[in-house]
Design an enzyme around this catalytic site. Structure first.
Site, PDB file in Angstrom:
ATOM      1  N   PRO A  90       0.781  -1.237   0.019  1.00 30.16           N
ATOM      2  CA  PRO A  90      -0.031   0.085  -0.070  1.00 30.16           C
ATOM      3  C   PRO A  90       0.880   1.233   0.091  1.00 30.16           C
ATOM      4  O   PRO A  90       0.317   2.165  -0.378  1.00 30.16           O
ATOM      5  CB  PRO A  90      -0.758  -0.007   1.253  1.00 30.16           C
ATOM      6  CG  PRO A  90      -0.890  -1.648   1.707  1.00 30.16           C
ATOM      7  CD  PRO A  90       0.786  -1.875   1.150  1.00 30.16           C
ATOM      8  N   GLU A 117       2.301  -7.612   8.471  1.00 24.80           N
ATOM      9  CA  GLU A 117       2.069  -5.961   8.337  1.00 24.80           C
ATOM     10  C   GLU A 117       2.917  -5.431   7.200  1.00 24.80           C
ATOM     11  O   GLU A 117       2.969  -4.197   6.889  1.00 24.80           O
ATOM     12  CB  GLU A 117       2.795  -5.594   9.582  1.00 24.80           C
ATOM     13  CG  GLU A 117       1.740  -5.969  10.657  1.00 24.80           C
ATOM     14  CD  GLU A 117       0.430  -5.604  10.753  1.00 24.80           C
ATOM     15  OE1 GLU A 117      -0.464  -6.478  10.512  1.00 24.80           O
ATOM     16  OE2 GLU A 117       0.088  -4.412  10.068  1.00 24.80           O
ATOM     17  N   ARG A 155      -3.137  -8.317 -21.156  1.00 24.45           N
ATOM     18  CA  ARG A 155      -3.929  -8.076 -22.528  1.00 24.45           C
ATOM     19  C   ARG A 155      -3.562  -7.132 -23.096  1.00 24.45           C
ATOM     20  O   ARG A 155      -4.128  -6.761 -24.130  1.00 24.45           O
ATOM     21  CB  ARG A 155      -5.515  -7.801 -21.632  1.00 24.45           C
ATOM     22  CG  ARG A 155      -5.277  -6.656 -20.931  1.00 24.45           C
ATOM     23  CD  ARG A 155      -6.693  -6.339 -20.229  1.00 24.45           C
ATOM     24  NE  ARG A 155      -7.767  -6.321 -21.120  1.00 24.45           N
ATOM     25  CZ  ARG A 155      -7.869  -5.170 -21.679  1.00 24.45           C
ATOM     26  NH1 ARG A 155      -7.055  -4.184 -21.640  1.00 24.45           N
ATOM     27  NH2 ARG A 155      -8.966  -5.149 -22.510  1.00 24.45           N
ATOM     28  N   ASP A 170      -9.956   1.143 -24.700  1.00 28.60           N
ATOM     29  CA  ASP A 170      -9.954   0.878 -23.058  1.00 28.60           C
ATOM     30  C   ASP A 170     -10.226   2.090 -22.255  1.00 28.60           C
ATOM     31  O   ASP A 170     -10.012   3.275 -22.925  1.00 28.60           O
ATOM     32  CB  ASP A 170      -8.778   0.359 -22.557  1.00 28.60           C
ATOM     33  CG  ASP A 170      -8.751  -0.987 -22.592  1.00 28.60           C
ATOM     34  OD1 ASP A 170      -7.680  -1.619 -22.467  1.00 28.60           O
ATOM     35  OD2 ASP A 170      -9.827  -1.717 -22.769  1.00 28.60           O
TER      36      ASP A 170
END
Ligand code: 4FV
Length: 243
Positions: A90, A117, A155, A170
């Site tokens: 994150p 963690e 893709r 897209d």
């Protein structure tokens, strides 16, 4: 062919996502080679310990340097191509379509999936690794982020998409969200397909789709619209009136 290595404690999580649809086809047609390695195989002690308590206290456990870096060293030796080493965390740079395009152009990528963690900070330093986050929320592990990134990359590989799929228009390909799509029937439970799409007038259809894409972007992602306007301003010098 691009090679993607994944260092993980839970390789079996990848069984199904990598064996369906576009990713499966990409692996079978030699467009991509995905290699999973188990970090725990490099744990030194008899308990195969890979995590430990955080220095300075605090809840949870932290992934230890030795098993992860030994696993990385082993994986790097398996192929002469130097791969971009990426920690899924994150704390990373936000993953987006331009990053997917950039990674799809690489020869080799090494994704390291965390758990607990997070990683001992020295793993990032010693590996000279980049950090990527797929979003501002906390998951139980880096495996799903690794799968997300693999899917977004595959893709984009030339030949990966059949003609039923196209990456051409897209979302985000031009910095805007995609315009609404419709297919048969022309009317469903009283909901009609917009007449312009049935008109065959491609110029009008194009203008309608651009307007719709801008409205959708303004509604759900005003941050993108701001960037889009800035982009179109910079590219034209003058403020270009959006049709
Ligand atoms: C994550 C994310 C993520 C945090 C602790 C796994 C978890 C544990 N990774 N984008 N969001 N990772 O939540 O990439 O290491």
């Amino acid at each position: 062919m691009i090679r993607i290595d994944v260092l993980t404690l839970f390789g079996e999580m990848f069984d199904s996502p990598l064996n369906f649809s576009i990713i499966k086809r990409g692996r079978q047609s030699g467009l991509i080679d995905i290699v999973l390695s188990n970090i725990r195989d490099f744990a030194k002690d008899s308990y195969k310990k890979v995590d430990d308590k955080p220095y300075g206290g605090g809840a949870g456990m932290v992934l230890m340097c030795q098993p992860v870096l030994d696993c990385l060293e082993h994986v790097q030796k398996q192929d002469a191509r130097p791969g971009r080493v990426i920690l899924l965390t994150p704390q990373g740079k936000k993953f987006d379509q331009p990053t997917a395009k950039e990674l799809a152009a690489q020869q080799r990528i090494i994704l390291i999936a965390g758990h607990y963690e997070g990683f001992d900070e020295r793993i990032r330093i010693a590996a000279g690794a980049e950090e990527i986050s797929i979003g501002d929320y906390v998951l139980s592990g880096g495996e799903l982020p690794a799968m997300v990134i693999i899917d977004a990359i595959v893709r984009l590989l030339p030949g990966a998409l059949g003609d039923e799929d196209s990456a051409a228009n897209d979302s985000f390909s031009d910095g805007l969200l995609e315009y609404p799509q419709y297919t048969r029937p022309e009317e469903f439970k009283g909901l009609k397909v917009p007449d312009v799409l049935l008109s065959g007038n491609h110029k009008e259809i194009e203008k309608w789709r651009k307007r719709q894409a801008i409205e959708k972007t303004n509604e759900n992602r005003p941050d993108l619209l701001h960037k889009y306007k800035k982009q179109s301003r910079d590219s034209n010098g003058a403020v270009k009136k959006i049709q």
